[in-house]
Design a protein around this motif. Structure first.
Motif, PDB file in Angstrom:
ATOM      1  N   LEU A  57       0.794  -1.444   0.027  1.00  0.00           N
ATOM      2  CA  LEU A  57      -0.022  -0.060   0.054  1.00  0.00           C
ATOM      3  C   LEU A  57       0.660   1.376   0.166  1.00  0.00           C
ATOM      4  CD1 LEU A  57      -2.783  -1.091   2.499  1.00  0.00           C
ATOM      5  CD2 LEU A  57      -3.191  -0.673   0.049  1.00  0.00           C
ATOM      6  N   LEU A  58       2.065   1.220   0.610  1.00  0.00           N
ATOM      7  CA  LEU A  58       2.658   2.291   0.757  1.00  0.00           C
ATOM      8  C   LEU A  58       3.498   2.729  -0.537  1.00  0.00           C
ATOM      9  CD1 LEU A  58       4.490   1.946   4.222  1.00  0.00           C
ATOM     10  CD2 LEU A  58       2.808   3.762   3.697  1.00  0.00           C
ATOM     11  N   ARG A  59       3.876   1.567  -1.212  1.00  0.00           N
ATOM     12  CA  ARG A  59       4.478   1.773  -2.512  1.00  0.00           C
ATOM     13  C   ARG A  59       3.375   2.623  -3.738  1.00  0.00           C
ATOM     14  NH1 ARG A  59       5.731  -3.791  -2.151  1.00  0.00           N
ATOM     15  NH2 ARG A  59       8.028  -4.032  -1.554  1.00  0.00           N
ATOM     16  N   ALA A  60       2.092   2.306  -3.397  1.00  0.00           N
ATOM     17  CA  ALA A  60       1.173   2.950  -4.349  1.00  0.00           C
ATOM     18  C   ALA A  60       1.357   4.543  -3.864  1.00  0.00           C
ATOM     19  CB  ALA A  60      -0.086   2.463  -4.119  1.00  0.00           C
ATOM     20  N   HIS A  61       1.736   4.974  -2.901  1.00  0.00           N
ATOM     21  CA  HIS A  61       1.985   6.178  -2.558  1.00  0.00           C
ATOM     22  C   HIS A  61       3.128   7.072  -2.794  1.00  0.00           C
ATOM     23  CE1 HIS A  61       0.629   9.574   0.032  1.00  0.00           C
ATOM     24  NE2 HIS A  61       1.890   9.673   0.709  1.00  0.00           N
ATOM     25  N   GLY A  62       3.983   6.275  -3.210  1.00  0.00           N
ATOM     26  CA  GLY A  62       5.492   6.694  -3.815  1.00  0.00           C
ATOM     27  C   GLY A  62       6.593   6.076  -3.347  1.00  0.00           C
ATOM     28  N   PRO A  63       7.789   6.481  -3.532  1.00  0.00           N
ATOM     29  CA  PRO A  63       8.868   5.855  -3.089  1.00  0.00           C
ATOM     30  C   PRO A  63       9.136   5.894  -1.477  1.00  0.00           C
ATOM     31  CG  PRO A  63       9.676   7.686  -4.220  1.00  0.00           C
ATOM     32  CD  PRO A  63       8.173   7.447  -4.563  1.00  0.00           C
ATOM     33  N   ILE A  64       8.580   7.046  -1.211  1.00  0.00           N
ATOM     34  CA  ILE A  64       8.762   7.415   0.489  1.00  0.00           C
ATOM     35  C   ILE A  64       7.312   7.825   0.829  1.00  0.00           C
ATOM     36  CG2 ILE A  64       9.856   8.603   2.198  1.00  0.00           C
ATOM     37  CD1 ILE A  64      12.067   9.376  -0.033  1.00  0.00           C
ATOM     38  N   ALA A  65       6.946   7.233   2.042  1.00  0.00           N
ATOM     39  CA  ALA A  65       5.692   7.420   2.284  1.00  0.00           C
ATOM     40  C   ALA A  65       5.553   7.462   4.167  1.00  0.00           C
ATOM     41  CB  ALA A  65       4.634   6.267   2.130  1.00  0.00           C
ATOM     42  N   PRO A  66       4.726   8.447   4.371  1.00  0.00           N
ATOM     43  CA  PRO A  66       4.529   8.833   5.961  1.00  0.00           C
ATOM     44  C   PRO A  66       3.780   7.834   6.558  1.00  0.00           C
ATOM     45  CG  PRO A  66       2.794   9.837   4.716  1.00  0.00           C
ATOM     46  CD  PRO A  66       3.544   9.202   3.655  1.00  0.00           C
ATOM     47  N   VAL A  67       4.445   7.189   7.667  1.00  0.00           N
ATOM     48  CA  VAL A  67       3.870   6.129   8.665  1.00  0.00           C
ATOM     49  C   VAL A  67       4.023   6.680  10.103  1.00  0.00           C
ATOM     50  CG1 VAL A  67       4.822   4.312   6.972  1.00  0.00           C
ATOM     51  CG2 VAL A  67       6.465   5.529   8.837  1.00  0.00           C
ATOM     52  N   GLU A  68       3.241   5.954  10.966  1.00  0.00           N
ATOM     53  CA  GLU A  68       3.329   6.119  12.469  1.00  0.00           C
ATOM     54  C   GLU A  68       4.409   5.105  12.988  1.00  0.00           C
ATOM     55  OE1 GLU A  68       0.431   7.376  15.543  1.00  0.00           O
ATOM     56  OE2 GLU A  68       0.243   5.320  15.075  1.00  0.00           O
ATOM     57  N   LEU A  69       5.471   5.478  13.503  1.00  0.00           N
ATOM     58  CA  LEU A  69       6.503   4.424  13.799  1.00  0.00           C
ATOM     59  C   LEU A  69       6.210   3.723  15.412  1.00  0.00           C
ATOM     60  CD1 LEU A  69       9.666   6.384  12.992  1.00  0.00           C
ATOM     61  CD2 LEU A  69       8.699   4.652  11.618  1.00  0.00           C
ATOM     62  N   SER A  70       5.487   4.697  16.254  1.00  0.00           N
ATOM     63  CA  SER A  70       5.253   4.226  17.595  1.00  0.00           C
ATOM     64  C   SER A  70       3.927   5.536  17.795  1.00  0.00           C
ATOM     65  CB  SER A  70       6.134   4.562  18.705  1.00  0.00           C
ATOM     66  OG  SER A  70       6.009   4.202  19.795  1.00  0.00           O
ATOM     67  N   PRO A  71       3.133   5.133  18.462  1.00  0.00           N
ATOM     68  CA  PRO A  71       1.743   5.889  18.818  1.00  0.00           C
ATOM     69  C   PRO A  71       2.433   7.375  18.927  1.00  0.00           C
ATOM     70  CG  PRO A  71       1.773   4.015  20.434  1.00  0.00           C
ATOM     71  CD  PRO A  71       3.117   4.050  19.503  1.00  0.00           C
ATOM     72  N   GLY A  72       1.859   7.985  18.116  1.00  0.00           N
ATOM     73  CA  GLY A  72       2.274   9.610  18.181  1.00  0.00           C
ATOM     74  C   GLY A  72       3.631   9.904  17.663  1.00  0.00           C
ATOM     75  N   VAL A  73       4.208   9.097  16.961  1.00  0.00           N
ATOM     76  CA  VAL A  73       5.784   9.385  16.562  1.00  0.00           C
ATOM     77  C   VAL A  73       5.755   9.122  15.004  1.00  0.00           C
ATOM     78  CG1 VAL A  73       7.992   8.688  16.467  1.00  0.00           C
ATOM     79  CG2 VAL A  73       6.598   8.636  18.757  1.00  0.00           C
ATOM     80  N   PRO A  74       5.691  10.347  14.431  1.00  0.00           N
ATOM     81  CA  PRO A  74       5.637   9.770  12.809  1.00  0.00           C
ATOM     82  C   PRO A  74       6.958   9.824  12.314  1.00  0.00           C
ATOM     83  CG  PRO A  74       5.690  12.524  13.354  1.00  0.00           C
ATOM     84  CD  PRO A  74       5.739  11.828  14.640  1.00  0.00           C
ATOM     85  N   GLY A  75       6.980   9.371  11.088  1.00  0.00           N
ATOM     86  CA  GLY A  75       8.428   9.142  10.463  1.00  0.00           C
ATOM     87  C   GLY A  75       7.954   9.028   8.875  1.00  0.00           C
ATOM     88  N   MET A  76       8.886   8.595   7.852  1.00  0.00           N
ATOM     89  CA  MET A  76       8.929   8.448   6.352  1.00  0.00           C
ATOM     90  C   MET A  76       9.516   7.195   6.269  1.00  0.00           C
ATOM     91  SD  MET A  76       7.008  11.229   5.448  1.00  0.00           S
ATOM     92  CE  MET A  76       7.312  11.199   3.699  1.00  0.00           C
ATOM     93  N   GLU A  84       9.552   8.667  27.960  1.00  0.00           N
ATOM     94  CA  GLU A  84       8.753   7.097  28.016  1.00  0.00           C
ATOM     95  C   GLU A  84       8.402   6.567  26.668  1.00  0.00           C
ATOM     96  OE1 GLU A  84       5.525  10.111  28.641  1.00  0.00           O
ATOM     97  OE2 GLU A  84       7.644  10.004  29.237  1.00  0.00           O
ATOM     98  N   CYS A  85       8.733   7.196  25.602  1.00  0.00           N
ATOM     99  CA  CYS A  85       8.604   6.653  24.331  1.00  0.00           C
ATOM    100  C   CYS A  85       9.176   5.237  24.049  1.00  0.00           C
ATOM    101  CB  CYS A  85       8.851   7.599  23.075  1.00  0.00           C
ATOM    102  SG  CYS A  85       8.504   7.096  21.522  1.00  0.00           S
ATOM    103  N   PRO A  86       8.410   4.310  23.408  1.00  0.00           N
ATOM    104  CA  PRO A  86       9.192   3.015  23.664  1.00  0.00           C
ATOM    105  C   PRO A  86      10.101   2.798  22.575  1.00  0.00           C
ATOM    106  CG  PRO A  86       6.844   2.593  22.700  1.00  0.00           C
ATOM    107  CD  PRO A  86       6.964   4.196  23.630  1.00  0.00           C
ATOM    108  N   VAL A  87      10.109   3.760  21.618  1.00  0.00           N
ATOM    109  CA  VAL A  87      11.415   3.323  20.377  1.00  0.00           C
ATOM    110  C   VAL A  87      12.310   4.408  20.530  1.00  0.00           C
ATOM    111  CG1 VAL A  87       9.596   2.902  18.660  1.00  0.00           C
ATOM    112  CG2 VAL A  87      10.046   5.185  18.813  1.00  0.00           C
TER     113      VAL A  87
END
Length: 453
Positions: free
Chosen positions: A38-57, A89-92
């Protein structure tokens, strides 16, 4: 041009979402390839949530991943600006936070640390390493053999790298077990802050031991290297080696055994088939690499990159698993092809990949030789994967086999000590760490916990 704000990625079920797809939790662990698709359909790099409230690409394109991994200028590894906005306290955080290691820093510090690590690894006698892995594997197989069943993860793949780590680092069994247990807790992302402190204190205890009783081991070699690493730097290189040398090697062994026991292309290996253990290892490194998503970098300013807007100081994570299986570059026959990204590429490539491959290959070959009629005790589709976006790791790998005759316990210098916390085995020439740590030890413990200036 797309960005996390203007064009959110689809959710894992394929529908539009208010936020990016999650890479944490059992749903992602059960079907990461579905999320990557699904992320590939968005492009070579896509936004994700790495941990609750922690965004990443997340980078899913092979060629784009190569470009990022080779570019230290646009994509530095220093996480300190990012982690200022992350709660402690963020787990990642214990996994992604800045450490002065050769894989999480930029030049010139990276080059200096890398030199010390590679020089230390170069001092490892590979013939002695092979012999020790073989002897340790035989010991574990002798223990499992009479039972007729085993969990190859907890009874074999988890224990064997620990024995090897203890040997290479000159570490008493109880202390090594404590370190590896802390690594596992950090990667569970439960109580990871406490586990990170436990890991740090155990490493400092090993350094104190080696300071009093140096030996022919990697801990001593790092402490004595001409690059003159600080105590903090030595401690963090050891943590890096513990993590890679225990958890990731364990996962490589388990994932490869799963393939050998379930895939008909490789299943013949158990009875003289055509594809080798080396082929199976390469297949796993392509399709199910033990380090699935990492190689994190943090652009210091917003970047327009391959049609995607990358925010400043937000993690850009390389999906080794997704990039390796990029449909645009995937070949049908990859036997013998080692152009995968699973060891990393460029200045931050894994410095211990040769040693890791030796350990995994011997561990698997010895097990197949020792238990030749081994079969999965659970259908492969019912095996479960541990949550977490960084590693690709099974919860267990239960097998059955015809019981073997019980073996007499080994004796003499070739005996292999089990890593039991209730019966620590400290070599006679290594005195235990002092009850009251020296000043440098206390200072370093405070620094690890964030209490020092």
């Amino acid at each position: 041009m797309t960005s996390p704000d203007s064009s959110p990625a689809p959710s894992p079920d394929g529908s539009a979402a208010d936020g990016p797809p999650s890479l944490h939790g059992p749903e992602f662990a059960a079907d990461p390839e579905g999320v990557y698709r699904l992320l590939r359909a968005h492009g070579p790099i896509a936004p994700v949530e790495l941990s609750p409230g922690v965004p990443g690409m997340l980078v899913t394109d092979y060629d784009v991943a190569l470009e990022i991994l080779r570019d230290q200028v646009k994509f530095p590894r220093d996480a300190r600006r990012w982690q200022q906005g992350i709660p402690p306290e963020c787990p990642v955080l214990p996994i992604m936070a800045y450490r002065p290691t050769c894989n999480l820093t930029d030049d010139p510090l990276r080059s200096r640390l890398r030199e010390a690590v590679t020089d230390t690894l170069d001092q490892v006698d590979l013939n002695a390493l092979r012999t020790f892995v073989e002897r340790s594997a035989d010991h574990l197989i002798d223990q499992m053999g009479p039972l007729g069943e085993a969990d190859l993860r907890t009874e074999y793949a988890l224990v064997l790298p620990l024995l090897v780590f203890n040997e290479l680092c000159g570490c008493p069994a109880e202390l090594g077990e404590r370190m590896v247990a802390a690594v596992r807790e950090v990667l569970k992302w439960e109580n990871s802050e406490e586990a990170n402190m436990t890991l740090g204190l155990a490493v400092l205890e090993l350094m104190a031991l080696k300071r009093e009783n140096p030996g022919q081991d990697m801990t001593t070699w790092l402490m004595d290297h001409p690059a003159r690493l600080t105590d903090e730097e030595v401690a963090h290189q050891i943590v890096m080696l513990v993590g890679a040398g225990s958890e990731l090697v364990q996962n490589l062994i388990v994932n490869t055994l799963r393939l050998l026991l379930s895939d008909e292309r490789f299943g013949g290996e158990l009875s003289g088939g055509s594809l080798s253990v080396e082929d199976a290892l390469d297949e796993v490194l392509w399709t199910d690499p033990p380090l699935a998503n990492f190689g994190v970098s943090y652009p210091v300013e917003p970047l327009d990159f391959h049609g995607v807007r990358l925010p400043a100081d937000q993690p850009v994570v390389i999906s080794f698993a997704a990039a390796n299986n990029d449909p645009a570059t995937r070949a049908e026959d990859r036997a013998g092809n080692r152009a995968h990204l699973s060891w990393g590429v460029g200045p931050h490539a894994c410095p211990a990949q040769g040693q890791a491959r030796i350990i995994a290959t011997i561990a698997i070959e010895k097990l197949l030789d020792g238990l030749p009629d081994m079969r999965l005790a659970t259908p492969v589709e019912e095996l479960t994967w541990r949550p977490g976006f960084i590693q690709r790791a099974l919860s267990s790998l239960p097998v059955r086999f015809p019981p073997l005759p019980a073996q007499a316990p080994p004796a003499g210098p070739d005996a292999v000590a089990e890593p039991r916390s209730d019966e620590p085995e400290t070599p006679a020439d290594e005195a235990p760490a002092p009850e009251a740590p020296a000043r440098w030890w206390r200072r370093l413990a405070n620094w690890w916990g964030g209490d020092a200036d």
